[in-house]
Design an enzyme around this catalytic site. Structure first.
Site, PDB file in Angstrom:
ATOM      1  N   HIS A 311      31.543  36.563  43.890  1.00 36.15           N
ATOM      2  CA  HIS A 311      30.158  36.247  43.534  1.00 36.15           C
ATOM      3  C   HIS A 311      29.381  35.961  44.808  1.00 36.15           C
ATOM      4  O   HIS A 311      29.930  35.401  45.745  1.00 36.15           O
ATOM      5  CB  HIS A 311      30.112  35.028  42.594  1.00 36.15           C
ATOM      6  CG  HIS A 311      28.791  34.857  41.922  1.00 36.15           C
ATOM      7  ND1 HIS A 311      27.736  34.206  42.511  1.00 36.15           N
ATOM      8  CD2 HIS A 311      28.359  35.276  40.706  1.00 36.15           C
ATOM      9  CE1 HIS A 311      26.705  34.228  41.676  1.00 36.15           C
ATOM     10  NE2 HIS A 311      27.048  34.871  40.576  1.00 36.15           N
ATOM     11  N   ASP A 369      31.684  37.373  34.253  1.00 33.31           N
ATOM     12  CA  ASP A 369      31.853  38.689  33.653  1.00 33.31           C
ATOM     13  C   ASP A 369      33.299  39.090  33.438  1.00 33.31           C
ATOM     14  O   ASP A 369      33.580  40.062  32.748  1.00 33.31           O
ATOM     15  CB  ASP A 369      31.173  39.746  34.533  1.00 33.31           C
ATOM     16  CG  ASP A 369      29.677  39.602  34.488  1.00 33.31           C
ATOM     17  OD1 ASP A 369      29.171  39.288  33.405  1.00 33.31           O
ATOM     18  OD2 ASP A 369      29.032  39.782  35.531  1.00 33.31           O
TER      19      ASP A 369
HETATM   20  N1  ACO Z   1      37.303  42.988  44.836  1.00 31.09           N
HETATM   21  C1  ACO Z   1      37.873  43.168  46.048  1.00 31.09           C
HETATM   22  N2  ACO Z   1      37.354  42.720  47.202  1.00 31.09           N
HETATM   23  C2  ACO Z   1      36.211  42.059  47.132  1.00 31.09           C
HETATM   24  C3  ACO Z   1      35.561  41.813  45.903  1.00 31.09           C
HETATM   25  C4  ACO Z   1      36.155  42.299  44.723  1.00 31.09           C
HETATM   26  N3  ACO Z   1      35.589  42.105  43.531  1.00 31.09           N
HETATM   27  N4  ACO Z   1      34.409  41.130  46.118  1.00 31.09           N
HETATM   28  C5  ACO Z   1      34.358  40.945  47.454  1.00 31.09           C
HETATM   29  N5  ACO Z   1      35.434  41.491  48.055  1.00 31.09           N
HETATM   30  C6  ACO Z   1      35.766  41.461  49.493  1.00 31.09           C
HETATM   31  C7  ACO Z   1      34.817  42.333  50.309  1.00 31.09           C
HETATM   32  O1  ACO Z   1      35.320  43.627  50.434  1.00 31.09           O
HETATM   33  C8  ACO Z   1      34.809  41.565  51.620  1.00 31.09           C
HETATM   34  O2  ACO Z   1      36.001  41.836  52.298  1.00 31.09           O
HETATM   35  P1  ACO Z   1      36.006  41.911  53.935  1.00 31.09           P
HETATM   36  O3  ACO Z   1      35.573  40.546  54.393  1.00 31.09           O
HETATM   37  O4  ACO Z   1      37.412  42.230  54.281  1.00 31.09           O
HETATM   38  O5  ACO Z   1      35.026  42.984  54.297  1.00 31.09           O
HETATM   39  C9  ACO Z   1      34.875  40.100  51.198  1.00 31.09           C
HETATM   40  O6  ACO Z   1      35.549  40.112  49.927  1.00 31.09           O
HETATM   41  C10 ACO Z   1      33.527  39.438  51.058  1.00 31.09           C
HETATM   42  O7  ACO Z   1      32.770  40.237  50.194  1.00 31.09           O
HETATM   43  P2  ACO Z   1      31.204  40.373  50.196  1.00 31.09           P
HETATM   44  O8  ACO Z   1      30.845  41.752  49.735  1.00 31.09           O
HETATM   45  O9  ACO Z   1      30.640  39.869  51.475  1.00 31.09           O
HETATM   46  O10 ACO Z   1      30.837  39.340  49.087  1.00 31.09           O
HETATM   47  P3  ACO Z   1      29.437  39.236  48.492  1.00 31.09           P
HETATM   48  O11 ACO Z   1      29.252  37.786  48.248  1.00 31.09           O
HETATM   49  O12 ACO Z   1      28.419  39.938  49.291  1.00 31.09           O
HETATM   50  O13 ACO Z   1      29.568  40.078  47.119  1.00 31.09           O
HETATM   51  C11 ACO Z   1      29.767  40.629  44.842  1.00 31.09           C
HETATM   52  C12 ACO Z   1      29.545  39.515  45.890  1.00 31.09           C
HETATM   53  C13 ACO Z   1      28.730  41.758  45.025  1.00 31.09           C
HETATM   54  C14 ACO Z   1      29.571  39.999  43.456  1.00 31.09           C
HETATM   55  C15 ACO Z   1      31.184  41.180  45.011  1.00 31.09           C
HETATM   56  O14 ACO Z   1      32.130  40.135  44.961  1.00 31.09           O
HETATM   57  C16 ACO Z   1      31.541  42.238  43.951  1.00 31.09           C
HETATM   58  O15 ACO Z   1      31.164  43.389  44.125  1.00 31.09           O
HETATM   59  N6  ACO Z   1      32.263  41.845  42.857  1.00 31.09           N
HETATM   60  C17 ACO Z   1      32.596  42.746  41.798  1.00 31.09           C
HETATM   61  C18 ACO Z   1      31.377  42.996  40.905  1.00 31.09           C
HETATM   62  C19 ACO Z   1      31.086  41.825  39.991  1.00 31.09           C
HETATM   63  O16 ACO Z   1      31.963  41.273  39.345  1.00 31.09           O
HETATM   64  N7  ACO Z   1      29.787  41.454  39.931  1.00 31.09           N
HETATM   65  C20 ACO Z   1      29.339  40.362  39.033  1.00 31.09           C
HETATM   66  C21 ACO Z   1      28.627  39.301  39.783  1.00 31.09           C
HETATM   67  S1  ACO Z   1      28.305  37.986  38.627  1.00 31.09           S
HETATM   68  C22 ACO Z   1      26.844  38.374  37.854  1.00 31.09           C
HETATM   69  O17 ACO Z   1      26.057  39.183  38.250  1.00 31.09           O
HETATM   70  C23 ACO Z   1      26.561  37.659  36.551  1.00 31.09           C
END
Ligand code: ACO
Length: 435
Positions: A311, A369
């Site tokens: 998140h 979610d």
């Molecule tokens: N699966 C695997 N790896 C992940 C995930 C995931 N779901 N989420 C983040 N990471 C990793 C990234 O690749 C990154 O790795 P790195 O540091 O080696 O490059 C690290 O974790 C940090 O990730 P960011 O992208 O910087 O995290 P950010 O806070 O920007 O992203 C987000 C948040 C977009 C929600 C992301 O976690 C994601 O895409 N999750 C899956 C989609 C999802 O469930 N969205 C719902 C959000 S809740 C809502 O809207 C009600």
């Protein structure tokens, strides 16, 4: 606002600018950069506004590191346990929980507005039957403005109040009609003897040919889903509503813009994506394939993400995910689906991920979610309606935030700046001379 300190910026050839620092009641302090451009000619650069407080707000507070979510100071866990959705609506809109009399009057006001203009119902036949219900919602909610010219003066608090009642009351009717149109069943008029959530379930699943029996466990579950999604401070769709409203646009147009933003897969569409991911793993062999799937997620070249994990703000367990997991269990038990393979798979996947160094080191936890798709599917809600239900829950948050913005004396039309890095000035060469 009284400054609690100051921040000093050094720029150019050692020039300095002092800017006031303000504190909220909780949460990080903010540096007031409003004078920055006027005094220095500099802008700030903050794509996605991740370090920018776009407004002051008294509505919702999130501490992403501690996994805390509060509406008007009340923890989400307590609201989910002790209140129904309309009490939470009252709280978000008015700042306090209602007493019994206030609740009765509020519920009755919402109930009075549940029907939509008969002419609005005709809009639906202009859509293809297979239109995504969110496409229908964006259009129909925006069109409400064409029916309520009597309440579009946004500077009038009474107009704003009646618009709020209309939106909260009509969103379930509009969403259920989108579903009925899609499946080719007759629209169900609201039945105002029922509470808000039961009424929505009847409009979704009832048919005129027979009585609809309300299942209290399912109603409680859906009511909780609505509470958990009611507001989430300055997220993308809420910021969209505020930005649209900052120009003086009417509330129906603003909420329609919020619905459009929510539709995106990185926002409201993630529960659909999480459910589809679980289906895929199930198809490939279920729990036995978790190891393989997690390995793929960890491989940066695979492009696979664990949907429902991670998140933008929560870097600890999303408090809504815990409540949603509890609700999922209750619903599956009530429906005799104790052995639901998708729920078992989700629990096993969560366990593996929470013990894995990749997820631990990146502070990736289940978000709301991860479970909300499973519970909605078990309740018979089609996947395409998940985001519609999110939008009807979030409508109250959007309105509360929009109202707060209109009443804020510091409010201005939203106008972010940019770091221009396109072509510098050049002259147009006539077409015949262009190579
Ligand atoms: N699966 C695997 N790896 C992940 C995930 C995931 N779901 N989420 C983040 N990471 C990793 C990234 O690749 C990154 O790795 P790195 O540091 O080696 O490059 C690290 O974790 C940090 O990730 P960011 O992208 O910087 O995290 P950010 O806070 O920007 O992203 C987000 C948040 C977009 C929600 C992301 O976690 C994601 O895409 N999750 C899956 C989609 C999802 O469930 N969205 C719902 C959000 S809740 C809502 O809207 C009600």
């Amino acid at each position: 606002m009284e400054a609690k300190g100051k921040a000093t910026l050094t720029y150019g050839d050692g020039k300095t600018l002092e800017m006031p620092v303000y504190g909220g009641t909780i949460g990080p302090d903010v540096v007031d950069i409003r004078a920055l451009y006027g005094k220095t000619g500099l802008f700030t650069y903050d794509p996605g506004f991740l370090s920018t407080a776009s407004c002051g707000s008294k509505i919702t507070y999130i501490d992403g590191d501690a996994g805390v979510l509060m509406y008007r100071g009340y923890p989400i866990e307590q609201l989910a346990q002790h209140c129904d959705f309309l009490e939470v609506c009252y709280l978000l809109l008015k700042g306090e929980l209602p007493n019994a009399q206030q609740k009765k009057e509020f519920d009755s006001m919402v109930t009075k507005h549940t029907m939509v203009h008969e002419q609005l119902a005709r809009f639906y036949s202009g859509f293809r039957r297979d239109a995504h219900p969110m496409a229908v919602m964006v259009g129909v909610v925006g069109a409400l403005a064409a029916f309520y010219h009597d309440s579009l003066d946004i500077s009038n608090p009474e107009h704003r109040e009646v618009s709020a009642f209309r939106l909260i009351a009509k969103l379930p009717t509009i969403a259920a009609m989108a579903y009925k149109y899609n499946v080719g069943q007759p629209f169900m008029y609201p039945k105002n003897g029922l509470d808000y959530t039961s009424n929505f379930m009847r409009m979704m699943f009832g048919v005129p040919a027979e009585e609809y029996e309300v299942n209290p466990v399912l109603v409680r579950a859906l009511d909780r889903i609505l509470i958990l999604h009611a507001d989430h401070e300055q997220n993308a769709s809420t910021s969209t509503v505020r930005l649209a409203g900052s120009s003086g646009a009417n509330p129906f147009a603003c909420i329609s813009s919020g619905i459009a933003c929510l539709w995106g897969p990185a926002h409201g569409g993630a529960n659909e994506a999480a459910l589809n991911m679980l289906y895929d793993i199930q198809k490939q062999g279920g729990v036995a394939k978790i190891g393989e799937f997690v390995a793929k997620v960890k491989d940066k070249n695979s492009g696979v993400k664990l949907m429902g994990f991670g998140h933008r703000v929560y870097k600890n367990y999303d408090p809504r995910a815990k409540l949603m997991q509890e609700t999922t269990r209750e619903v599956l038990d009530a429906l005799g689906l104790h052995d639901d393979p998708l729920f078992k798979l989700a629990m096993a996947l969560e366990k593996v991920a929470l013990e894995d160094e990749y997820f631990v080191s990146r502070k990736l936890y289940p978000n709301v979610d991860f479970y909300s798709g499973i519970v909605q599917r078990a309740m018979g809600i089609p996947v395409s309606m998940f985001t519609c239900i999110f939008s009807l829950a979030r409508t109250v948050g959007w309105i509360a935030q929009w109202n707060e913005m209109i009443s804020d004396p510091e409010q201005k039309i939203g106008r972010p700046r940019q770091l221009y890095n396109g072509a510098t000035r050049r002259d147009v060469v006539p077409l015949a001379r262009r190579g």
